[in-house]
Design a protein around this motif. Structure first.
Motif, PDB file in Angstrom:
ATOM      1  N   ALA A  71       0.811  -1.221   0.000  1.00 16.55           N
ATOM      2  CA  ALA A  71       0.000   0.000   0.000  1.00 16.55           C
ATOM      3  C   ALA A  71       0.842   1.267   0.000  1.00 16.55           C
ATOM      4  CB  ALA A  71      -0.929   0.000   1.206  1.00 16.55           C
ATOM      5  N   GLY A  72       2.160   1.131   0.046  1.00 17.84           N
ATOM      6  CA  GLY A  72       3.023   2.308   0.039  1.00 17.84           C
ATOM      7  C   GLY A  72       3.107   3.023   1.378  1.00 17.84           C
ATOM      8  N   ILE A  73       2.826   2.305   2.478  1.00 22.97           N
ATOM      9  CA  ILE A  73       2.884   2.894   3.816  1.00 22.97           C
ATOM     10  C   ILE A  73       4.287   2.705   4.377  1.00 22.97           C
ATOM     11  CG2 ILE A  73       1.857   2.919   6.116  1.00 22.97           C
ATOM     12  CD1 ILE A  73      -0.060   3.703   3.873  1.00 22.97           C
ATOM     13  N   THR A  74       4.959   3.793   4.651  1.00 21.18           N
ATOM     14  CA  THR A  74       6.324   3.767   5.178  1.00 21.18           C
ATOM     15  C   THR A  74       6.344   4.320   6.605  1.00 21.18           C
ATOM     16  OG1 THR A  74       6.815   5.976   4.328  1.00 21.18           O
ATOM     17  CG2 THR A  74       7.236   4.098   2.851  1.00 21.18           C
ATOM     18  N   GLU A  75       7.466   4.096   7.294  1.00 19.70           N
ATOM     19  CA  GLU A  75       7.615   4.642   8.643  1.00 19.70           C
ATOM     20  C   GLU A  75       7.519   6.158   8.625  1.00 19.70           C
ATOM     21  OE1 GLU A  75      11.056   3.312  10.687  1.00 19.70           O
ATOM     22  OE2 GLU A  75      10.629   1.168  10.394  1.00 19.70           O
ATOM     23  N   ARG A  76       8.060   6.762   7.601  1.00 17.98           N
ATOM     24  CA  ARG A  76       8.006   8.224   7.498  1.00 17.98           C
ATOM     25  C   ARG A  76       6.573   8.707   7.363  1.00 17.98           C
ATOM     26  NH1 ARG A  76      11.199  11.827   2.886  1.00 17.98           N
ATOM     27  NH2 ARG A  76      10.492  13.878   3.637  1.00 17.98           N
ATOM     28  N   ALA A  77       5.726   7.932   6.677  1.00 17.53           N
ATOM     29  CA  ALA A  77       4.347   8.355   6.468  1.00 17.53           C
ATOM     30  C   ALA A  77       3.553   8.386   7.762  1.00 17.53           C
ATOM     31  CB  ALA A  77       3.670   7.421   5.465  1.00 17.53           C
ATOM     32  N   VAL A  78       3.918   7.536   8.735  1.00 17.30           N
ATOM     33  CA  VAL A  78       3.157   7.482   9.991  1.00 17.30           C
ATOM     34  C   VAL A  78       3.893   8.139  11.148  1.00 17.30           C
ATOM     35  CG1 VAL A  78       2.008   5.367   9.254  1.00 17.30           C
ATOM     36  CG2 VAL A  78       4.098   5.211  10.587  1.00 17.30           C
ATOM     37  N   ARG A  79       5.096   8.661  10.897  1.00 16.35           N
ATOM     38  CA  ARG A  79       5.884   9.217  11.990  1.00 16.35           C
ATOM     39  C   ARG A  79       5.173  10.407  12.635  1.00 16.35           C
ATOM     40  NH1 ARG A  79      11.152  10.547   9.610  1.00 16.35           N
ATOM     41  NH2 ARG A  79      11.342   8.269   9.576  1.00 16.35           N
ATOM     42  N   LEU A 129      -4.222   6.399   4.372  1.00 16.51           N
ATOM     43  CA  LEU A 129      -2.902   6.922   4.027  1.00 16.51           C
ATOM     44  C   LEU A 129      -2.344   6.308   2.755  1.00 16.51           C
ATOM     45  CD1 LEU A 129      -0.858   7.073   7.370  1.00 16.51           C
ATOM     46  CD2 LEU A 129      -1.364   9.014   5.868  1.00 16.51           C
ATOM     47  N   GLU A 130      -2.875   5.171   2.347  1.00 10.29           N
ATOM     48  CA  GLU A 130      -2.286   4.496   1.194  1.00 10.29           C
ATOM     49  C   GLU A 130      -2.372   5.380  -0.048  1.00 10.29           C
ATOM     50  OE1 GLU A 130      -4.377   1.009  -0.336  1.00 10.29           O
ATOM     51  OE2 GLU A 130      -5.992   1.448   1.064  1.00 10.29           O
ATOM     52  N   THR A 131      -1.368   5.259  -0.891  1.00  3.76           N
ATOM     53  CA  THR A 131      -1.237   6.178  -2.024  1.00  3.76           C
ATOM     54  C   THR A 131      -2.160   5.833  -3.180  1.00  3.76           C
ATOM     55  OG1 THR A 131       0.608   4.824  -2.831  1.00  3.76           O
ATOM     56  CG2 THR A 131       1.149   6.705  -1.434  1.00  3.76           C
ATOM     57  N   LYS A 158      -7.826   0.446   6.428  1.00  2.00           N
ATOM     58  CA  LYS A 158      -6.613   0.507   7.257  1.00  2.00           C
ATOM     59  C   LYS A 158      -5.888   1.836   7.028  1.00  2.00           C
ATOM     60  CE  LYS A 158      -4.994  -3.539   5.674  1.00  2.00           C
ATOM     61  NZ  LYS A 158      -4.181  -4.768   5.597  1.00  2.00           N
ATOM     62  N   TRP A 159      -4.999   2.159   7.961  1.00  5.54           N
ATOM     63  CA  TRP A 159      -4.155   3.359   7.907  1.00  5.54           C
ATOM     64  C   TRP A 159      -5.008   4.633   7.738  1.00  5.54           C
ATOM     65  CZ3 TRP A 159      -3.254  -0.371   3.837  1.00  5.54           C
ATOM     66  CH2 TRP A 159      -2.426  -1.426   4.241  1.00  5.54           C
ATOM     67  N   VAL A 160      -6.037   4.740   8.580  1.00  6.59           N
ATOM     68  CA  VAL A 160      -6.976   5.867   8.477  1.00  6.59           C
ATOM     69  C   VAL A 160      -6.297   7.172   8.844  1.00  6.59           C
ATOM     70  CG1 VAL A 160      -9.126   6.852   9.381  1.00  6.59           C
ATOM     71  CG2 VAL A 160      -8.973   4.392   8.901  1.00  6.59           C
ATOM     72  N   THR A 161      -6.513   8.196   8.043  1.00 10.51           N
ATOM     73  CA  THR A 161      -5.952   9.516   8.328  1.00 10.51           C
ATOM     74  C   THR A 161      -6.997  10.622   8.335  1.00 10.51           C
ATOM     75  OG1 THR A 161      -4.237  11.103   7.688  1.00 10.51           O
ATOM     76  CG2 THR A 161      -5.416  10.031   5.915  1.00 10.51           C
ATOM     77  N   LEU A 162      -8.177  10.372   7.727  1.00 13.39           N
ATOM     78  CA  LEU A 162      -9.183  11.423   7.609  1.00 13.39           C
ATOM     79  C   LEU A 162     -10.583  10.829   7.756  1.00 13.39           C
ATOM     80  CD1 LEU A 162     -10.139  14.311   6.843  1.00 13.39           C
ATOM     81  CD2 LEU A 162      -9.962  13.614   4.428  1.00 13.39           C
ATOM     82  N   TYR A 181      -1.821   0.012  11.357  1.00 13.65           N
ATOM     83  CA  TYR A 181      -1.283   1.002  12.284  1.00 13.65           C
ATOM     84  C   TYR A 181      -1.080   2.344  11.568  1.00 13.65           C
ATOM     85  CZ  TYR A 181       2.019   3.377  15.371  1.00 13.65           C
ATOM     86  OH  TYR A 181       2.640   4.301  16.172  1.00 13.65           O
ATOM     87  N   PRO A 182      -1.484   3.443  12.191  1.00 12.04           N
ATOM     88  CA  PRO A 182      -1.873   3.620  13.596  1.00 12.04           C
ATOM     89  C   PRO A 182      -3.343   3.301  13.908  1.00 12.04           C
ATOM     90  CG  PRO A 182      -0.886   5.614  12.669  1.00 12.04           C
ATOM     91  CD  PRO A 182      -1.227   4.740  11.533  1.00 12.04           C
ATOM     92  N   ALA A 183      -4.259   3.398  12.934  1.00  9.48           N
ATOM     93  CA  ALA A 183      -5.683   3.214  13.224  1.00  9.48           C
ATOM     94  C   ALA A 183      -6.392   2.663  11.996  1.00  9.48           C
ATOM     95  CB  ALA A 183      -6.312   4.542  13.665  1.00  9.48           C
ATOM     96  N   ARG A 184      -7.426   1.858  12.244  1.00 10.56           N
ATOM     97  CA  ARG A 184      -8.193   1.270  11.163  1.00 10.56           C
ATOM     98  C   ARG A 184      -9.665   1.177  11.577  1.00 10.56           C
ATOM     99  NH1 ARG A 184      -7.267  -4.727   9.685  1.00 10.56           N
ATOM    100  NH2 ARG A 184      -9.204  -4.250   8.560  1.00 10.56           N
ATOM    101  N   ILE A 185     -10.516   0.954  10.582  1.00  9.65           N
ATOM    102  CA  ILE A 185     -11.942   0.783  10.825  1.00  9.65           C
ATOM    103  C   ILE A 185     -12.245  -0.694  11.086  1.00  9.65           C
ATOM    104  CG2 ILE A 185     -14.242   0.895   9.772  1.00  9.65           C
ATOM    105  CD1 ILE A 185     -13.231   3.618  10.477  1.00  9.65           C
TER     106      ILE A 185
END
Length: 401
Positions: free
Chosen positions: A263-271, A339-341, A393-397, A377-381
């Motif tokens: 999904a393109g989720i990196t540590e930097r994306a969730v830092r 968060l996925e791209t 997964k990877w909810v941001t909004l 991580y950090p949050a999902r439905i």
């Protein structure tokens, strides 16, 4: 004196060739002849009853799955969140009967394939239309079950979109099957009972009879079902030998279809992750602030379109509480962004029944531990009676609708 006229010239003698043997005459071309009870109408009807039942269950459960994933606008707020195990049951039945239908379809085709050699191939307009309808039924049914099988394995060696094609083909199969039943109704009725008048008995030693064939078909269907249904019916999980997923294999005891790397989720994306909530009273929360809110724990299954499902304990913040804090009115829906791209389900919407259900969470923990990256991580439905692809997964909004 005149010289005598020359006489006719004689050609040199040509040696005679030996006579060639005559070629054997070719036999007249005739269509192959098939005899025996295993290719008769009674056998075809017996197998057809099972196959028709499997197709009916697949069609109904497939409609449930499709409309839960892609609800029309007028139905978005009417989809039920209960029973919590509803999607798990319907999709488990869909995959189980679909796999059984592969065995039944192959046997059905075997029982009727001699009719491909009927001569003449067309005996009139009605016969031509009948054969055309059968061709459509066979082609669409074969394509439907085998593309469904490859979807379970997540292998897509074709250029078209699977979901749209699978949904459209379901209607083609259903329509052509109903037409076929209507055309063959008299023959089906005549051979529906256990004993059909005029049925010839097999001579001794001619081969397996119909009962043996049906027992073998039942055994094959049972073997396929027992070795695959454990991916959704967990009491049979130990027998889950042929299914592509084992429901308890994966990080934190759950399988993963789409990893964080995919999904393109990196540590930097969730830092520096923050949850943004948009509504009449917009706000944002850091992960620490989100964890400080009142928590809830639920025991819910997650069920995937590939057929596997597994119950787990989820802990997090109720979606209803987050929407109320944003000033949402009763009956409001929700749009969720990941968060996925890229991805077909990067943005997901849920109706009011899901958004207001106290079991619907923005989950932070799975089975008592912080979510891993592959689990969102950090949050999902997590919500009841919901396809796994919509458990974002990877909810941001979060946006109030």
């Amino acid at each position: 004196m005149r010289s005598p006229a020359p006489g006719p010239r004689r050609r040199p003698a040509v040696p005679s060739l030996p006579s060639l043997p005559s070629l054997p005459s070719l036999p007249a071309l005739r269509p192959p002849s098939f005899t025996g009870r295993l290719h008769d109408a009674r056998t075809a009807t017996s197998v057809g009853r099972w196959l028709g039942a499997a197709f009916a269950v697949c069609f109904v459960t497939g409609l449930i799955s499709h409309y839960l994933q892609h609800p029309p606008g007028w139905a978005a707020d009417s989809l039920p969140s209960r029973p919590v195990w509803g999607y798990r049951l319907s999709q488990g039945l869909h995959i189980a009967t679909g796999l059984a239908a592969i065995v039944l379809l192959l046997v059905k085709l075997w029982t009727v394939y001699p009719r491909l050699f009927v001569w003449p191939p067309v005996r009139g307009l009605r016969h031509a239309l009948e054969r055309l309808s059968v061709a459509v039924l066979v082609a669409s049914a074969v394509l439907q079950v085998f593309t469904g099988l490859l979807n379970i394995a997540e292998w897509y060696p074709w250029p078209f979109g699977f979901i749209q094609t699978h949904f459209a083909l379901a209607w083609v199969v259903a329509g052509s099957l109903l037409l076929h039943i209507a055309v063959k109704a008299p023959e089906i009725k005549a051979h529906w009972s256990r004993r059909s008048p005029g049925t010839l008995q097999l001579p001794a030693g001619e081969g397996p009879d119909r009962r043996s064939l049906m027992l073998g078909v039942g055994a094959a269907v049972g073997a396929v079902t027992l070795t695959t249904v454990g991916q959704s019916f967990t009491p049979l999980g130990r027998l889950d030998l042929l299914a592509p997923r084992h429901p308890d294999h994966g990080p934190q005891g759950l399988p993963v279809n789409r990893t964080a790397a995919a999904a393109g989720i990196t540590e930097r994306a969730v830092r520096d992750w923050r949850l943004e909530v948009r509504g009449p009273v917009p706000y944002s929360l850091t992960l620490a602030q989100l964890r400080a809110l009142p928590r809830a724990s639920v025991w819910l299954p997650i069920a995937c379109v590939e057929g596997w499902s597994m119950e787990a304990r989820w802990s997090g913040v109720r979606i209803g509480d987050l929407l109320a804090r944003a000033g949402a009115r009763p009956g409001a829906g929700l749009r969720v962004t990941s968060l996925e791209t890229a991805g077909s389900y990067r943005v997901m919407e849920m109706g009011r029944d899901y958004a207001e259900d106290p079991l619907t969470l923005l989950a932070l923990e799975l089975n008592g531990r912080t979510l891993t990256a592959d689990h969102g991580y950090p949050a999902r439905i997590i919500a009841p009676n919901r396809p796994g692809v919509l458990q974002t997964k990877w909810v941001t909004l979060l946006e109030v609708l």
